[in-house]
Design an enzyme around this catalytic site. Sequence first.
Site, short mmCIF file in Angstrom:
data_model
loop_
_atom_site.label_atom_id
_atom_site.label_comp_id
_atom_site.label_asym_id
_atom_site.label_seq_id
_atom_site.Cartn_x
_atom_site.Cartn_y
_atom_site.Cartn_z
N THR A 10 0.85 -1.18 0.00
CA THR A 10 0.00 0.00 0.00
C THR A 10 0.89 1.24 0.00
O THR A 10 2.03 1.21 0.47
CB THR A 10 -0.95 0.02 1.21
OG1 THR A 10 -0.20 0.24 2.41
CG2 THR A 10 -1.74 -1.27 1.31
N SER A 13 3.08 4.54 -4.34
CA SER A 13 3.53 5.69 -5.11
C SER A 13 4.41 6.63 -4.29
O SER A 13 5.03 7.54 -4.83
CB SER A 13 2.32 6.48 -5.65
OG SER A 13 1.56 7.01 -4.58
N GLY A 14 4.48 6.41 -2.97
CA GLY A 14 5.30 7.25 -2.10
C GLY A 14 6.76 6.84 -2.14
O GLY A 14 7.14 5.82 -2.72
N GLY A 15 7.59 7.64 -1.50
CA GLY A 15 9.03 7.39 -1.52
C GLY A 15 9.42 6.03 -0.96
O GLY A 15 10.20 5.28 -1.57
N ILE A 16 8.89 5.69 0.22
CA ILE A 16 9.20 4.40 0.81
C ILE A 16 8.54 3.28 0.05
O ILE A 16 9.15 2.25 -0.23
CB ILE A 16 8.80 4.38 2.30
CG1 ILE A 16 9.69 5.31 3.11
CG2 ILE A 16 8.87 2.95 2.86
CD1 ILE A 16 9.30 5.44 4.57
N SER A 136 6.73 4.33 12.70
CA SER A 136 7.60 5.51 12.77
C SER A 136 8.28 5.57 14.12
O SER A 136 7.77 5.05 15.13
CB SER A 136 6.75 6.78 12.58
OG SER A 136 7.49 7.94 12.91
N TYR A 149 -0.46 12.07 14.80
CA TYR A 149 0.37 11.19 13.98
C TYR A 149 1.13 10.20 14.86
O TYR A 149 1.16 8.99 14.59
CB TYR A 149 1.35 12.01 13.15
CG TYR A 149 2.30 11.21 12.30
CD1 TYR A 149 1.89 10.69 11.07
CD2 TYR A 149 3.61 10.96 12.71
CE1 TYR A 149 2.76 9.95 10.28
CE2 TYR A 149 4.48 10.23 11.93
CZ TYR A 149 4.05 9.73 10.71
OH TYR A 149 4.92 9.00 9.94
#
Length: 241
Positions: A10, A13-16, A136, A149
């Site tokens: 999932t 498309s993000g960096g990770i 995180s 967050y």
Amino acid sequence: MQKGKYVLITGASGGIGQAVARKLASLGWNLYLHYHSNEEEIQALVKELRNEKIDIISLKADLSRPVEAVHLTKHIHTLHSIVHCSGTAQYSLFQDIKEQEMDTLWNVHMKSPMMMTQSLLPKLLATKGSIVIISSIWGQTGAACEVVYSSVKGAQISFVKALAKELGRSEVRVNAVAPGVVDTNMISGFSESEKMEMKEDIPFGRFAYPSETADAVAYLVSDQSSYITGQVLGVNGGWYM
């Protein structure tokens, strides 16, 4: 090599997410690549990975709407692993954050991943698969101006530990990777002076490369970690131990 195995990533498309896709593709994994709005990045990634001679299927869904998350799972057939990379940050004083923003963070980071995992669990039980959640450092230690967050990232870690115990007898492994600051678009809102100040606090003196998080994921979904479950692997340059 993991020829023939399928993984759902999932937030691909993000960096990770892109780094994880590249790493697992290089190891022979077939990919389900989830994205929401960044279709251009996904199309470019699919084009880039075509030479790996693997199956690549892109799936669109807005994970802030759990009903879309569950609908996405109906398009997945054989599955050996899930890597939950989707995420969005929110920087503000806690007293200023709006209820809708709280709901979005909860849905993207927790409710949708839980519901997707629940829906796909029969497939993972059949293959004795694995689950990895990108949490995180703030889920471990908390951050001012990122209270919500930090809270949802901490909830992810609790989910990992509890589900790992529940699925242990079934040999489905559940782990988390907890990066520190990763050099992706997520930190683009910080000024250069703010970034330099953060780097000075990190023993390694730099931010993580997305590929370093991807390497940790590759280990946790591989047979090399066959007796590892319920763990949080910190990838933070010694910032938090």
